[in-house]
Scaffold this motif. Structure first.
Motif, short mmCIF file in Angstrom:
data_model
loop_
_atom_site.label_atom_id
_atom_site.label_comp_id
_atom_site.label_asym_id
_atom_site.label_seq_id
_atom_site.Cartn_x
_atom_site.Cartn_y
_atom_site.Cartn_z
N TYR A 141 10.47 6.97 4.81
CA TYR A 141 9.59 7.73 3.95
C TYR A 141 10.02 9.19 3.94
O TYR A 141 10.53 9.71 4.94
N MET A 183 8.30 -2.39 11.59
CA MET A 183 7.37 -3.49 11.70
C MET A 183 8.07 -4.58 12.49
O MET A 183 9.25 -4.87 12.24
N PHE A 220 -0.90 4.21 13.73
CA PHE A 220 -1.57 3.15 12.99
C PHE A 220 -2.96 2.89 13.57
O PHE A 220 -3.11 2.72 14.78
N ASN A 236 -4.77 -6.31 11.21
CA ASN A 236 -4.08 -5.70 12.35
C ASN A 236 -4.90 -4.52 12.83
O ASN A 236 -5.60 -3.89 12.05
N LYS A 237 -4.76 -4.21 14.12
CA LYS A 237 -5.49 -3.08 14.69
C LYS A 237 -4.61 -2.36 15.67
O LYS A 237 -3.93 -2.99 16.49
N SER A 280 2.19 -4.62 5.80
CA SER A 280 3.14 -3.68 6.43
C SER A 280 4.60 -3.98 6.13
O SER A 280 5.44 -3.13 6.39
N ALA A 281 4.92 -5.14 5.63
CA ALA A 281 6.32 -5.44 5.30
C ALA A 281 6.71 -4.88 3.95
O ALA A 281 7.87 -4.94 3.56
N TYR A 282 5.75 -4.34 3.22
CA TYR A 282 5.98 -3.84 1.87
C TYR A 282 5.86 -2.33 1.83
O TYR A 282 5.22 -1.71 2.69
N GLU A 283 6.43 -1.72 0.79
CA GLU A 283 6.30 -0.27 0.60
C GLU A 283 4.84 0.13 0.67
O GLU A 283 3.99 -0.49 0.04
N GLN A 284 4.59 1.18 1.42
CA GLN A 284 3.24 1.73 1.52
C GLN A 284 3.11 2.91 0.56
O GLN A 284 3.99 3.76 0.50
N PHE A 325 0.90 6.07 -0.07
CA PHE A 325 -0.06 6.87 0.68
C PHE A 325 -0.95 7.72 -0.23
O PHE A 325 -0.52 8.21 -1.28
#
Lengths: 114, 113
Positions: free
Chosen positions: A36, A93, B45, B56-57, B98-102, B104
């Protein structure tokens, strides 16, 4: 606790020069690596998501490579421009359900000097 | 396509109070993740919601909680605020997690006094 290391922590580069920096990570249970770009006063912007060993991705003057066996990724910027000044973050990840979501490194702060 | 929005953008609270932050994802995105950013720790996270379920936590105390609604909008709640909770809280949406583009949002700057 996963340890994602980015180096260098900060970098000053002359406009027009090319540069690169590193993201290092534990290689076991790797699932995906993200890069990023985070400019001041903006939101982090996705550059790449990489999953396969040997992956190379490119977007304009920016490219990235991935070595999952040895646990590192390089980000390259060719012909740096002032607008490239930002903090570059990598995030990992891991398989096993991604129980921890994305684990981010602390970033490389890049400053392009005119 | 509208981006991720977060409200409020800035917030000042007192120790012991509670706070609720809101995040509206990009239309069509079913995953919303929350992150805390502090100068010393970087981006950490908090949790991820997908189709109204916490998937997920992260390693945060139970004072931090969240939920996701049927329209994918998400809220994060922090109870019994501590000075150390002062941070920038970012949410990110993605198509699948989470495996994909985030993507924001602009973040909520929380200051606890």
């Amino acid at each position: 606790i996963l340890n994602v290391e980015q180096s260098p922590q900060s970098l000053h580069v002359q406009e027009g020069d090319s540069t690169n920096f590193t993201c290092s990570f534990p290689s076991s249970n790797f699932y995906a690596l993200h890069w990023y770009r985070w400019e001041t006063a903006k939101s982090p912007e996705a550059l790449f998501v990489m999953t396969l060993n040997g992956d190379e991705k490119k977007k304009g003057r920016i490219s990235a490579t991935l070595n999952t066996k040895e646990g590192y990724s390089y980000l390259y910027i060719k012909g740096s421009q002032p607008e490239d000044s930002a903090t570059y973050l990598c995030a990992l990840m891991y398989s096993g359900g991604g129980a921890d979501g994305l684990t981010f490194g602390k970033g490389t702060h890049l400053i392009i000097q005119p | 396509k509208a981006g991720v929005t977060q409200t409020p953008r800035y917030l000042i609270k007192t120790r012991g109070q509670q706070v609720t932050l809101s995040c509206s994802p990009i239309s069509g995105h079913r995953s919303v993740s929350w992150y805390q950013q502090t100068p010393g720790q970087g981006l950490q996270f908090l949790f991820e919601y997908f189709s109204e379920t916490q998937r997920n936590k992260g390693n945060f105390p139970g004072r931090f909680s969240g939920r996701q609604f049927s329209n994918s909008r998400s809220e994060m709640n922090v109870s019994t605020l501590e000075l150390g909770d002062s941070a920038l809280y970012l949410c990110a949406s993605s198509w699948g997690g989470s495996a994909y583009e985030q993507y924001f949002g602009p973040g909520t700057r929380l200051t606890v006094t």
